[in-house]
Design a protein around this motif. Sequence first.
Motif, PDB file in Angstrom:
ATOM      1  N   HIS A   1      50.166 -10.384  94.821  1.00 10.09           N
ATOM      2  CA  HIS A   1      49.219 -10.774  95.866  1.00 10.09           C
ATOM      3  C   HIS A   1      49.875 -10.773  97.249  1.00 10.09           C
ATOM      4  CE1 HIS A   1      45.658 -11.587  93.547  1.00 10.09           C
ATOM      5  NE2 HIS A   1      46.278 -12.437  92.750  1.00 10.09           N
ATOM      6  N   GLU A   2      51.135 -11.180  97.305  1.00 10.82           N
ATOM      7  CA  GLU A   2      51.853 -11.140  98.593  1.00 10.82           C
ATOM      8  C   GLU A   2      51.965  -9.705  99.093  1.00 10.82           C
ATOM      9  OE1 GLU A   2      55.483 -13.112  97.589  1.00 10.82           O
ATOM     10  OE2 GLU A   2      54.673 -15.130  97.972  1.00 10.82           O
ATOM     11  N   ASN A   3      52.270  -8.768  98.191  1.00  3.72           N
ATOM     12  CA  ASN A   3      52.378  -7.361  98.576  1.00  3.72           C
ATOM     13  C   ASN A   3      51.024  -6.763  98.967  1.00  3.72           C
ATOM     14  OD1 ASN A   3      55.160  -6.934  98.356  1.00  3.72           O
ATOM     15  ND2 ASN A   3      55.031  -6.708  96.147  1.00  3.72           N
ATOM     16  N   CYS A   4      49.959  -7.386  98.488  1.00  2.00           N
ATOM     17  CA  CYS A   4      48.609  -6.953  98.871  1.00  2.00           C
ATOM     18  C   CYS A   4      48.249  -7.410 100.285  1.00  2.00           C
ATOM     19  CB  CYS A   4      47.574  -7.515  97.902  1.00  2.00           C
ATOM     20  SG  CYS A   4      47.615  -6.777  96.259  1.00  2.00           S
ATOM     21  N   GLY A   5      49.066  -8.295 100.857  1.00  2.00           N
ATOM     22  CA  GLY A   5      48.753  -8.850 102.167  1.00  2.00           C
ATOM     23  C   GLY A   5      47.832 -10.052 102.079  1.00  2.00           C
ATOM     24  N   GLU A   6      47.819 -10.698 100.919  1.00  2.00           N
ATOM     25  CA  GLU A   6      46.963 -11.863 100.689  1.00  2.00           C
ATOM     26  C   GLU A   6      47.495 -13.060 101.478  1.00  2.00           C
ATOM     27  OE1 GLU A   6      43.989 -13.712  99.808  1.00  2.00           O
ATOM     28  OE2 GLU A   6      44.099 -12.237  98.200  1.00  2.00           O
ATOM     29  N   SER A   7      46.649 -13.677 102.275  1.00  2.00           N
ATOM     30  CA  SER A   7      47.071 -14.824 103.072  1.00  2.00           C
ATOM     31  C   SER A   7      46.872 -16.149 102.345  1.00  2.00           C
ATOM     32  CB  SER A   7      46.312 -14.853 104.409  1.00  2.00           C
ATOM     33  OG  SER A   7      44.917 -14.905 104.171  1.00  2.00           O
ATOM     34  N   ASP A   8      45.922 -16.194 101.426  1.00  2.00           N
ATOM     35  CA  ASP A   8      45.627 -17.425 100.682  1.00  2.00           C
ATOM     36  C   ASP A   8      45.628 -17.073  99.201  1.00  2.00           C
ATOM     37  OD1 ASP A   8      44.941 -19.967  99.991  1.00  2.00           O
ATOM     38  OD2 ASP A   8      42.837 -19.801 100.566  1.00  2.00           O
ATOM     39  N   ILE A   9      46.809 -17.104  98.606  1.00  2.00           N
ATOM     40  CA  ILE A   9      46.980 -16.604  97.241  1.00  2.00           C
ATOM     41  C   ILE A   9      46.290 -17.513  96.231  1.00  2.00           C
ATOM     42  CG2 ILE A   9      48.689 -16.106  95.439  1.00  2.00           C
ATOM     43  CD1 ILE A   9      50.587 -15.272  97.712  1.00  2.00           C
ATOM     44  N   PRO A  10      45.410 -16.938  95.409  1.00  2.00           N
ATOM     45  CA  PRO A  10      44.703 -17.767  94.424  1.00  2.00           C
ATOM     46  C   PRO A  10      45.643 -18.244  93.332  1.00  2.00           C
ATOM     47  CG  PRO A  10      44.203 -15.450  94.083  1.00  2.00           C
ATOM     48  CD  PRO A  10      45.016 -15.530  95.336  1.00  2.00           C
ATOM     49  N   PRO A  11      45.342 -19.388  92.716  1.00  2.00           N
ATOM     50  CA  PRO A  11      46.208 -19.888  91.643  1.00  2.00           C
ATOM     51  C   PRO A  11      46.159 -18.975  90.425  1.00  2.00           C
ATOM     52  CG  PRO A  11      44.206 -21.207  91.798  1.00  2.00           C
ATOM     53  CD  PRO A  11      44.198 -20.282  92.967  1.00  2.00           C
ATOM     54  N   TYR A  12      47.253 -18.971  89.700  1.00  2.00           N
ATOM     55  CA  TYR A  12      47.352 -18.148  88.493  1.00  2.00           C
ATOM     56  C   TYR A  12      46.764 -18.909  87.303  1.00  2.00           C
ATOM     57  CZ  TYR A  12      49.478 -16.197  84.316  1.00  2.00           C
ATOM     58  OH  TYR A  12      49.682 -15.690  83.062  1.00  2.00           O
ATOM     59  N   ALA A  13      45.977 -18.205  86.483  1.00  2.00           N
ATOM     60  CA  ALA A  13      45.391 -18.809  85.281  1.00  2.00           C
ATOM     61  C   ALA A  13      46.218 -18.384  84.068  1.00  2.00           C
ATOM     62  CB  ALA A  13      43.940 -18.357  85.119  1.00  2.00           C
ATOM     63  N   PRO A  14      46.971 -19.301  83.450  1.00  2.00           N
ATOM     64  CA  PRO A  14      47.865 -18.930  82.335  1.00  2.00           C
ATOM     65  C   PRO A  14      47.171 -18.198  81.189  1.00  2.00           C
ATOM     66  CG  PRO A  14      48.310 -21.169  83.067  1.00  2.00           C
ATOM     67  CD  PRO A  14      47.070 -20.718  83.789  1.00  2.00           C
ATOM     68  N   ASP A  15      45.907 -18.497  80.942  1.00  2.00           N
ATOM     69  CA  ASP A  15      45.196 -17.859  79.832  1.00  2.00           C
ATOM     70  C   ASP A  15      44.988 -16.365  80.052  1.00  2.00           C
ATOM     71  OD1 ASP A  15      45.039 -20.315  78.628  1.00  2.00           O
ATOM     72  OD2 ASP A  15      42.947 -20.693  79.183  1.00  2.00           O
ATOM     73  N   ASP A  16      45.218 -15.889  81.274  1.00  2.00           N
ATOM     74  CA  ASP A  16      44.966 -14.494  81.605  1.00  2.00           C
ATOM     75  C   ASP A  16      46.149 -13.558  81.337  1.00  2.00           C
ATOM     76  OD1 ASP A  16      42.468 -15.243  82.464  1.00  2.00           O
ATOM     77  OD2 ASP A  16      42.934 -15.162  84.595  1.00  2.00           O
ATOM     78  N   ALA A  17      47.281 -14.095  80.910  1.00  2.00           N
ATOM     79  CA  ALA A  17      48.513 -13.304  80.825  1.00  2.00           C
ATOM     80  C   ALA A  17      48.366 -12.051  79.969  1.00  2.00           C
ATOM     81  CB  ALA A  17      49.666 -14.160  80.316  1.00  2.00           C
ATOM     82  N   ALA A  18      47.839 -12.183  78.759  1.00  2.00           N
ATOM     83  CA  ALA A  18      47.752 -11.021  77.863  1.00  2.00           C
ATOM     84  C   ALA A  18      46.851  -9.944  78.435  1.00  2.00           C
ATOM     85  CB  ALA A  18      47.242 -11.466  76.488  1.00  2.00           C
TER      86      ALA A  18
END
Length: 199
Positions: free
Chosen positions: A109-126
């Motif tokens: 997200h930082e490389n995308c130029g995101e200024s307000d990075i959304p929280p990561y959802a652990p269930d989404d890893a797979a």
Amino acid sequence: MKVVFVGGWATSEQQYPQLAESARFLVPFTGFDSAELPDLIAEGGDVLIGWSTGAHMLLKECRHLFARYGRVVLIAPFLSFTDSFPKRLVKGMIAGMENDPAAVVRSFHENCGESDIPPYAPDDAAQLVAGLEYLVSSKIEIDGKIFSSNLTLVHADGDRIVRRKAFDKVAAAAGDVQIMEIAGGHKISEVELMNIIKG
């Protein structure tokens, strides 16, 4: 106005809250897989938007449905993700997802130029790992030109994810369509996005 938005890898509705309230907001991998996309958008509408991986999936799976929309907008589209983003870096992200998935998603997200990075959802890893594996292997072969008169391709001048050379391959395959150049990074602002939707 009926708007359908197809996001990119690790997309969250928090990135575009105004759009999420007013449009059908589809998220690849964590919400659907590529084979399901044609059925999800088949009804048609006023504006169909694909961003990054979403744009790629629409080009690959749904070109035959573009005529069902008044306008189709593809932001940061690519024929092959590795035309712009080296395979070794994607493989590195896959390996990193095993150790610290939150850090991988945050860095992306930082490389995308995101200024307000959304929280990561652990269930989404797979599902996110499956998405990265898709990006390593998925390629679009276009025989001739796309030729869709309602199509607009959008590229941001500071995009570090889908770089100019990858965008240009899509533009070359697209025939006589509208090309829009904007300022910004891979993740364009919601204000810019809403202005594009309004036309």
